[in-house]
Enzyme design. Structure first.
Site, PDB file in Angstrom:
ATOM      1  N   ASN A 151      30.462  50.640  41.648  1.00 36.94           N
ATOM      2  CA  ASN A 151      30.316  48.966  42.197  1.00 36.94           C
ATOM      3  C   ASN A 151      31.393  48.870  43.221  1.00 36.94           C
ATOM      4  OD1 ASN A 151      32.713  49.813  40.335  1.00 36.94           O
ATOM      5  ND2 ASN A 151      32.369  47.244  39.691  1.00 36.94           N
ATOM      6  N   GLU A 249      39.369  52.609  32.132  1.00 40.06           N
ATOM      7  CA  GLU A 249      38.763  51.442  32.549  1.00 40.06           C
ATOM      8  C   GLU A 249      37.555  51.894  32.296  1.00 40.06           C
ATOM      9  OE1 GLU A 249      41.194  49.366  32.627  1.00 40.06           O
ATOM     10  OE2 GLU A 249      42.732  50.645  32.349  1.00 40.06           O
ATOM     11  N   CYS A 283      34.734  44.515  37.436  1.00 39.14           N
ATOM     12  CA  CYS A 283      34.552  44.230  35.469  1.00 39.14           C
ATOM     13  C   CYS A 283      35.314  43.121  35.526  1.00 39.14           C
ATOM     14  CB  CYS A 283      35.131  45.594  35.147  1.00 39.14           C
ATOM     15  SG  CYS A 283      36.698  46.055  37.079  1.00 39.14           S
ATOM     16  N   GLU A 462      46.132  51.900  35.663  1.00 36.52           N
ATOM     17  CA  GLU A 462      45.709  51.500  36.820  1.00 36.52           C
ATOM     18  C   GLU A 462      46.991  51.620  37.539  1.00 36.52           C
ATOM     19  OE1 GLU A 462      42.129  53.724  37.967  1.00 36.52           O
ATOM     20  OE2 GLU A 462      41.150  53.589  36.521  1.00 36.52           O
TER      21      GLU A 462
END
Ligand code: NAP
Length: 481
Positions: A151, A249, A283, A462
């Site tokens: 994505n 993640e 997300c 992250e």
């Protein structure tokens, strides 16, 4: 048609089996962007060995010299901006505007992380013993494995590779099979900017063989994964069981709460952006809108009206607001959840179908809104990862908070209100790693930490300094001169 290869030990090579796969434009089925190496376990093993061989010399390269490569890469990417945007659009189906956003973000990540190379500092701590100098240093882990989704194939490649490399690790990078061309261009860019051979190794091809090797290989000291919860959780168990570091993640089901005093026009604009931008394939996408009953009707009619104005079509046409979703599987997933929503009693207000009229020849689906959604429904619980918004009506702030938290995911959330007492109560109690007040659920700056709670995330954050910390370990030194 161009045939692209793996990048191992500073050389572009075929898969040992010579097998290949294609990357196709999801907005134009006729266009094949190239063929790529279909790597098996032997290829992944070779990449691990090559990264292992390069580690000592890369670790001993002064950190600012490592960082310099990413400064050069940021300038080079800026000068080739349109070329990267064009490939991103053709390989992912995202719009020109969205692709420009991703390339700009990638430039920021490269610059921030390049500068982090000069800040890889430990600390000096006063010793309790006379004449002792005590201090800490940050050291790289060794070989790390990075697995990315389709994505944000460029942005996430940069978000993972730069902190790992700046910290002095060497890398095996496995990009998503839907987006191997933009991943290859990113690796070529770093090669052109002077990254030594073996430091970054890229193996394209299916996730299974890569996952088998990268999760179990004793020379892999850490795995960073972004993708689905199912795959990430399985990998995480194997990696942490053998004592290596893991960062994953994964999915989101992000709530967007609207209190009665909210600016409804602002909320509607931000829901359109957060829920339908990138066709909902983020997300952090706005997925559940939890609105107070007092303003639910007014809000819903405004949202429906704006949604009907959205244009879906060729992502290279700047007039279009939404492009294509990534592939046929995404269309099928969307259709499955549309049926589930209807079956379980939600009311479909807009969309809910595939667009095939005119000369559309790709994976185009309509922005969709369900209302009368209740917390136990499948569309209120599972990640759809498509342009589908579920409206849920509540009678109080407390109920809105309870429903916000009533899912297994915990990535992002938003609340819209001018009542700062309620806003702070929300951000303190909502179970999401990232929370917003009067800002879209998708808002994120690349130098801030990023990650979720509950089953969204395994391991540390992250982005920003947190990312460099994941890819390094602290050593403590005592010296009596
Ligand atoms: P995915 O199917 O899990 O794939 C992600 C990556 O893992 C791809 O490179 C894939 O390779 C690889 N993979 C697949 N099976 C594997 C295995 N057994 N072992 C090791 N790697 C394997 O996820 P996706 O459909 O690409 O991405 C969508 C998901 O990513 C959504 O759930 C979304 O929420 C999540 N996401 C999360 C964040 C975040 O920061 N929280 C950001 C972006 C996306 P192949 O492509 O070859 O299958």
């Amino acid at each position: 048609m161009e045939q692209y290869q793996n990048y191992i030990g500073g050389k572009w090579v075929n898969a040992k089996s010579d097998e290949i796969f294609e990357s196709r434009n999801p907005a134009n089925f006729g266009e094949v962007l190239g063929t790529f190496a279909k790597s098996g376990e032997e290829d992944i093993l070779k990449a691990v060995e090559s990264a292992h061989e390069a580690f000592k010399s890369w670790k001993n390269t002064p950190a600012p010299a490592r960082g310099e490569i990413f400064f050069r890469a940021s300038s080079k990417l800026e000068s080739r901006f349109d070329e990267f945007v064009n490939v991103l659009v053709r390989e992912t189906g995202k719009t020109l505007l969205e692709a420009r956003g991703e390339v700009n973000r990638t430039i920021s990540v490269l610059r921030f992380m390049a500068a982090e190379a000069t800040r890889l500092s430990g600390e000096m701590v006063p010793s309790q013993s006379e004449g002792v100098i005590g201090y800490t240093i940050r050291e790289p882990l060794g070989v790390v494995a990075l697995i990315t989704p389709w994505n944000f194939p460029l942005g996430l490649a940069a978000s993972k590779t730069t902190p790992a490399l700046v910290a002095g690790n060497t890398v095996v990078f496995k990009p998503a099979s839907n987006t191997p061309l933009i991943s290859t261009m990113y690796v070529q860019l770093l090669e052109e900017c002077g990254l030594p051979g073996g430091v970054l190794n890229m193996v394209t091809g299916p996730g299974g063989p890569a996952g088998n090797v990268l999760s179990t290989h004793p020379k892999i000291k850490a795995v960073s994964f972004t993708g689905s919860t199912g795959v990430g959780t399985k990998l995480g168990k194997v990696v942490t069981n053998r004592g290596a570091k893991m960062q994953a993640e994964m999915g989101g089901k992000n709530p967007f709460v609207i209190l009665p005093d909210a600016d409804l026009d602002l909320a509607v604009d931000h829901i359109i952006f957060g829920g339908f931008g990138e066709c909902g394939q983020r997300c952090t996408a706005t997925s559940r809108v939890i609105v107070d009953r007092l303003v639910a009707d007014e809000f819903t009619s405004k949202l429906v009206e704006k949604t009907k104005q959205l244009k879906v079509g060729d992502p290279l046409n700047p007039e279009n607001n939404m492009g294509a979703v990534i592939d046929e599987n995404q269309v099928k997933t969307y259709e499955y959840y549309i049926e589930k929503g209807k079956e379980e009693g939600a009311e479909l207000l807009v969309g809910g179908y595939r667009l095939e009229e005119g000369n559309l020849n790709g994976c185009f689906i309509a922005p969709t809104i369900f209302t009368r959604v209740t917390p136990e429904m499948t569309i209120a619980q599972e990640e759809i990862f498509g342009p589908v918004i579920s409206i849920m009506t509540v009678d109080s702030f407390e109920q809105a908070l309870e429903w916000s938290n009533n899912v297994e995911f915990g990535l992002s959330s938003s609340i819209y209100t001018n009542d700062m007492k309620k806003a702070f109560e929300f951000v303190s109690n909502v179970e999401s790693g990232v929370a917003h007040v009067n800002m879209p659920s998708t808002y994120s700056e690349p130098h801030f930490p990023f990650g979720g709670m509950k089953c969204t995330t395994i391991g540390p954050r992250e982005q920003g300094k947190a990312a460099v910390h994941f890819y390094s370990e602290t050593r403590t030194i005592y010296v009596k001169p």
